[in-house]
Design an enzyme around this catalytic site. Structure first.
Site, short mmCIF file in Angstrom:
data_model
loop_
_atom_site.label_atom_id
_atom_site.label_comp_id
_atom_site.label_asym_id
_atom_site.label_seq_id
_atom_site.Cartn_x
_atom_site.Cartn_y
_atom_site.Cartn_z
N CYS A 43 0.70 -1.15 -0.11
CA CYS A 43 0.04 0.10 0.22
C CYS A 43 0.83 1.21 0.01
O CYS A 43 0.55 1.93 -0.87
CB CYS A 43 -0.99 -0.04 1.32
SG CYS A 43 -2.16 1.30 1.29
N CYS A 48 -1.55 1.74 -3.15
CA CYS A 48 -2.47 2.74 -2.77
C CYS A 48 -1.92 4.33 -2.72
O CYS A 48 -2.50 5.18 -3.44
CB CYS A 48 -3.26 2.78 -1.21
SG CYS A 48 -3.26 1.31 -0.67
N LYS A 51 0.27 5.41 -6.16
CA LYS A 51 -0.98 5.72 -7.48
C LYS A 51 -1.83 6.75 -7.05
O LYS A 51 -2.21 7.65 -8.02
CB LYS A 51 -1.77 4.47 -7.65
CG LYS A 51 -2.64 3.87 -6.44
CD LYS A 51 -4.05 4.15 -7.19
CE LYS A 51 -5.12 4.07 -5.91
NZ LYS A 51 -5.56 2.73 -5.77
N TYR A 179 -9.34 -2.96 -11.40
CA TYR A 179 -9.19 -1.64 -11.07
C TYR A 179 -7.85 -1.16 -11.30
O TYR A 179 -7.82 0.03 -11.34
CB TYR A 179 -9.81 -1.64 -9.31
CG TYR A 179 -8.93 -1.89 -8.44
CD1 TYR A 179 -8.14 -1.08 -7.67
CD2 TYR A 179 -8.56 -3.26 -7.81
CE1 TYR A 179 -7.33 -1.17 -6.77
CE2 TYR A 179 -7.58 -3.48 -6.92
CZ TYR A 179 -6.96 -2.54 -6.19
OH TYR A 179 -6.01 -2.66 -5.27
N GLU A 183 -7.26 2.30 -13.28
CA GLU A 183 -6.73 3.33 -12.49
C GLU A 183 -5.41 3.78 -13.57
O GLU A 183 -5.29 4.97 -13.45
CB GLU A 183 -6.27 2.97 -11.02
CG GLU A 183 -7.40 2.94 -10.23
CD GLU A 183 -7.29 2.58 -8.85
OE1 GLU A 183 -8.24 2.73 -7.78
OE2 GLU A 183 -6.14 2.07 -8.40
N HIS A 441 -27.00 20.68 -0.02
CA HIS A 441 -27.28 21.41 -1.34
C HIS A 441 -26.23 22.54 -1.31
O HIS A 441 -26.06 23.23 -0.63
CB HIS A 441 -28.65 21.90 -1.43
CG HIS A 441 -29.17 22.55 -2.71
ND1 HIS A 441 -29.18 21.76 -3.80
CD2 HIS A 441 -29.14 23.86 -3.23
CE1 HIS A 441 -29.56 22.63 -4.87
NE2 HIS A 441 -29.31 23.75 -4.31
N GLU A 446 -26.31 14.70 -2.71
CA GLU A 446 -27.58 14.90 -2.17
C GLU A 446 -28.61 14.10 -3.09
O GLU A 446 -29.85 13.68 -2.73
CB GLU A 446 -28.31 16.23 -2.26
CG GLU A 446 -28.35 17.03 -3.44
CD GLU A 446 -28.86 18.39 -3.35
OE1 GLU A 446 -29.69 18.90 -2.66
OE2 GLU A 446 -28.27 19.29 -4.19
P1 FAD Z 1 1.57 -5.90 2.15
O1 FAD Z 1 1.03 -4.70 2.37
O2 FAD Z 1 1.66 -6.10 0.70
O3 FAD Z 1 2.87 -6.60 2.90
C1 FAD Z 1 3.38 -7.56 2.54
C2 FAD Z 1 4.91 -7.57 3.30
O4 FAD Z 1 5.49 -8.72 3.41
C3 FAD Z 1 5.65 -6.81 1.99
O5 FAD Z 1 6.33 -5.70 2.55
C4 FAD Z 1 6.69 -8.01 1.61
O6 FAD Z 1 7.81 -7.53 1.09
C5 FAD Z 1 6.89 -8.66 2.90
N1 FAD Z 1 7.12 -10.05 2.70
C6 FAD Z 1 6.62 -11.27 1.72
N2 FAD Z 1 7.17 -12.34 1.93
C7 FAD Z 1 8.14 -12.05 3.19
C8 FAD Z 1 9.02 -13.08 3.51
N3 FAD Z 1 8.97 -14.32 3.44
N4 FAD Z 1 9.71 -12.51 4.80
C9 FAD Z 1 9.66 -11.27 4.95
N5 FAD Z 1 8.77 -10.39 4.38
C10 FAD Z 1 8.08 -10.85 3.40
N6 FAD Z 1 -5.99 -1.22 -1.39
C11 FAD Z 1 -6.84 -0.04 -0.73
O7 FAD Z 1 -7.33 -0.41 0.00
N7 FAD Z 1 -7.11 1.06 -1.70
C12 FAD Z 1 -6.38 1.43 -2.56
O8 FAD Z 1 -6.49 2.31 -3.33
C13 FAD Z 1 -5.51 0.31 -3.05
N8 FAD Z 1 -4.77 0.63 -4.26
C14 FAD Z 1 -3.76 -0.46 -4.48
C15 FAD Z 1 -3.04 -0.10 -5.80
C16 FAD Z 1 -1.98 -1.17 -6.30
C17 FAD Z 1 -1.24 -0.71 -7.70
C18 FAD Z 1 -1.72 -2.15 -5.55
C19 FAD Z 1 -1.00 -3.30 -6.24
C20 FAD Z 1 -2.69 -2.66 -4.67
C21 FAD Z 1 -3.57 -1.64 -4.08
N9 FAD Z 1 -4.31 -1.71 -2.95
C22 FAD Z 1 -5.12 -1.03 -2.36
C23 FAD Z 1 -4.24 -3.25 -2.19
C24 FAD Z 1 -3.46 -2.91 -0.72
O9 FAD Z 1 -1.94 -2.56 -1.02
C25 FAD Z 1 -3.20 -4.26 -0.32
O10 FAD Z 1 -4.58 -5.05 0.05
C26 FAD Z 1 -2.49 -4.18 0.95
O11 FAD Z 1 -1.07 -3.86 0.89
C27 FAD Z 1 -2.51 -5.70 1.86
O12 FAD Z 1 -1.80 -5.72 2.77
P2 FAD Z 1 -0.92 -6.92 3.37
O13 FAD Z 1 -0.49 -6.38 4.89
O14 FAD Z 1 -1.64 -8.11 3.25
O15 FAD Z 1 0.35 -7.23 2.41
#
Ligand code: FAD
Length: 464
Positions: A43, A48, A51, A179, A183, A441, A446
């Site tokens: 994110c 998020c 972008k 999406y 976007e 309004h 609205e």
């Molecule tokens: P993440 O935030 O992806 O975190 C996972 C972390 O784990 C990463 O930093 C990764 O490096 C780390 N990791 C992975 N494997 C290992 C390992 N084996 N050892 C150590 N570290 C590891 N969501 C919204 O709500 N609104 C939006 O507008 C939106 N826009 C988005 C736009 C784009 C382009 C993208 C790609 C996603 C968007 N999302 C949005 C989705 C949102 O980013 C994700 O749903 C959210 O980040 C998920 O959180 P998470 O904690 O599951 O994983």
């Protein structure tokens, strides 16, 4: 001596991992978090936040164009400098990354900047050869872009690359209609890039309300974005200075860059889930129960790696619920009802609750139990700007109970408006309660409290 090195080990310092670890630490829990990339996760670093900053950059084009009708004279559009926008955006991401590092440190969570995998139910091994134990393990490893393995796929960029392009292309083909695809199409279109979207289906944004999908596709086309349907890319070729996509009929589409936005997959491959007996589901996600617990009782998983709803606020809510349940004697389940979502296109979408199609499927046993209210109009701003852009608002209502099951909007500020409507839907608001609410309004919002005319019932003629 303590039995384990830590009470809680979190793998992944993204939205879910950071939120859950900090909440757990705030209750005196000894927490370690492992992150092999940048703290903040998808994110903050490549989703998020970046972008949306780019989207703000693109919105100035509309502002410059619309200003004329409001008395502001200018000769053409001002120059745009991609490098400046990209670098300013990157500086802000760096700042947020430091804020996240600082928050973790202040909350007493120990950060290990390495990759981690499971060795057994209480032990993780790190990429630098160490191992650590914990009573509880939280997997929050997120997801990554999926690339469909066609010939030449290595020539395609993903959303990760599109955010940091060294140079703005003149033309861009975006493969995919979700999406993220639309976007990025809107962002780069606003920045002056010629956009072609290739989709296999008949319409963009599968899963969204059909009226929104159609209305957004119309608006995108008005802005010069080509949306080509029924296209299945088979090959990507590099020509002298461009790239060419060839589809199932041998049709070729050429552009300076090709971006694949063909879905995302949970980050499980490097976790060695076999070591603890966790098997992923058909989508490659980790199955969990309503407490986010895997088949191994002390191992939990949240966020995109589980994929119940791949959104930041969902990952955060799931992780905090675990911390509340385990460390604050406050058993907490996440409610997945009425999760509001936005699509940050031009114009943007906001949506909450059931689509019309979902409501009709849900109601099919009750015979004609859904009423739809819809308004499609030109927003006041465009009376002077002259922009040919529609706003759409729509309510889906269960006839028997009068409950509003879904609210959908395309138009300026739709994401901001939808957050409040999500509260109303979660409180079980009825159409009558919407109608009794005095409108604010003049606003587009609205319209949600002044919708009077039911759309014709598509099932009426079949009922006879
Ligand atoms: P993440 O935030 O992806 O975190 C996972 C972390 O784990 C990463 O930093 C990764 O490096 C780390 N990791 C992975 N494997 C290992 C390992 N084996 N050892 C150590 N570290 C590891 N969501 C919204 O709500 N609104 C939006 O507008 C939106 N826009 C988005 C736009 C784009 C382009 C993208 C790609 C996603 C968007 N999302 C949005 C989705 C949102 O980013 C994700 O749903 C959210 O980040 C998920 O959180 P998470 O904690 O599951 O994983």
């Amino acid at each position: 001596m303590a039995e384990f090195d830590f009470d809680l080990i979190t793998i992944g310092a993204g939205s879910g991992g950071v939120a859950g670890s900090r909440r757990a630490a705030s209750y005196g829990t000894k927490v370690a978090i492992f992150e092999h990339s940048r703290v903040g996760g998808t994110c903050v670093i490549r989703g998020c936040v970046p972008k949306k900053l780019l989207m703000y950059g693109g919105q100035f084009r509309d502002a410059f164009e619309d200003a004329l009708g409001y008395g502001w004279d200018q000769r053409g559009l001002p120059d745009f400098d991609w490098t400046r926008l990209r670098d300013n955006k990157d500086r802000e991401i760096d700042r947020l990354n430091r804020v996240y590092l600082d928050m973790l440190a202040k909350s007493g969570v120990t950060l290990f900047p390495v990759k981690a995998r499971l060795r057994d139910a209480h032990t993780v091994e790190t990429s630098d050869g160490r191992s650590f134990t914990a009573q509880t393990i939280l997997i929050a490893t997120g997801s990554s872009p999926s690339l469909i393995p066609i010939l030449g796929i290595e020539h395609a960029i993903t959303s990760d690359d599109a955010l940091v392009l060294p140079k703005l292309p003149k033309s861009l083909i975006i493969w995919g209609g979700g999406y993220i695809a639309v976007e990025f199409a809107s962002i780069f279109n606003a920045l002056g890039v010629k956009i072609t979207i290739l989709i296999r289906a008949g319409q963009i944004l599968n899963g969204f309300d059909d009226d929104l999908r159609n209305a957004l596709a119309d608006e995108m086309r008005k802005r010069g974005i080509s949306i080509l349907t029924g296209v299945k890319p088979q090959t990507i070729e590099k020509t002298y200075d461009q790239y060419r996509v060839i589809d199932q009929n041998g049709e070729a589409y050429q552009a300076d860059r090709i971006m694949a936005a063909t879905g995302r997959h949970p980050n499980c491959a490097d976790l060695d889930l076999n070591a603890v007996g966790i098997t992923t589901d058909t989508k490659g996600a980790i199955p969990v129960d309503r407490w986010s617990r895997t088949v191994v009782p002390n191992i939990y998983a949240v966020g995109d790696v589980v994929g119940r709803a791949a959104l930041t606020p969902v990952a955060i809510a799931e992780a905090r619920a675990i911390a509340e349940t385990l460390y604050n004697n406050n058993p907490t389940e996440v409610s997945y009802d009425n999760i509001p979502t936005a699509v940050f296109t031009a114009p943007p979408l906001g949506t909450v609750g059931l689509t019309e199609a979902q409501a009709r499927v849900q109601a099919q046993t009750k015979d004609d139990a859904v009423d739809v209210y819809r308004a499609n109009f030109r927003g006041m701003k465009h009376s002077l700007s002259g922009r040919d852009e529609r706003t759409l608002v729509k309510l889906v209502v269960e006839r028997a109970s009068d409950r509003v099951l879904g609210a959908h909007m395309m138009g300026a500020d739709a994401p901001e408006i939808m957050q409040g409507l999500a509260v109303a839907l979660n409180c079980g608001a009825t159409k009558r309660q919407f109608d009794r609410t005095i409108g604010l309004h003049p606003s587009a919002a609205e319209e949600f409290v002044t919708l009077r005319d039911k759309a014709p019932d598509p099932l009426a003629c079949t009922r006879g």
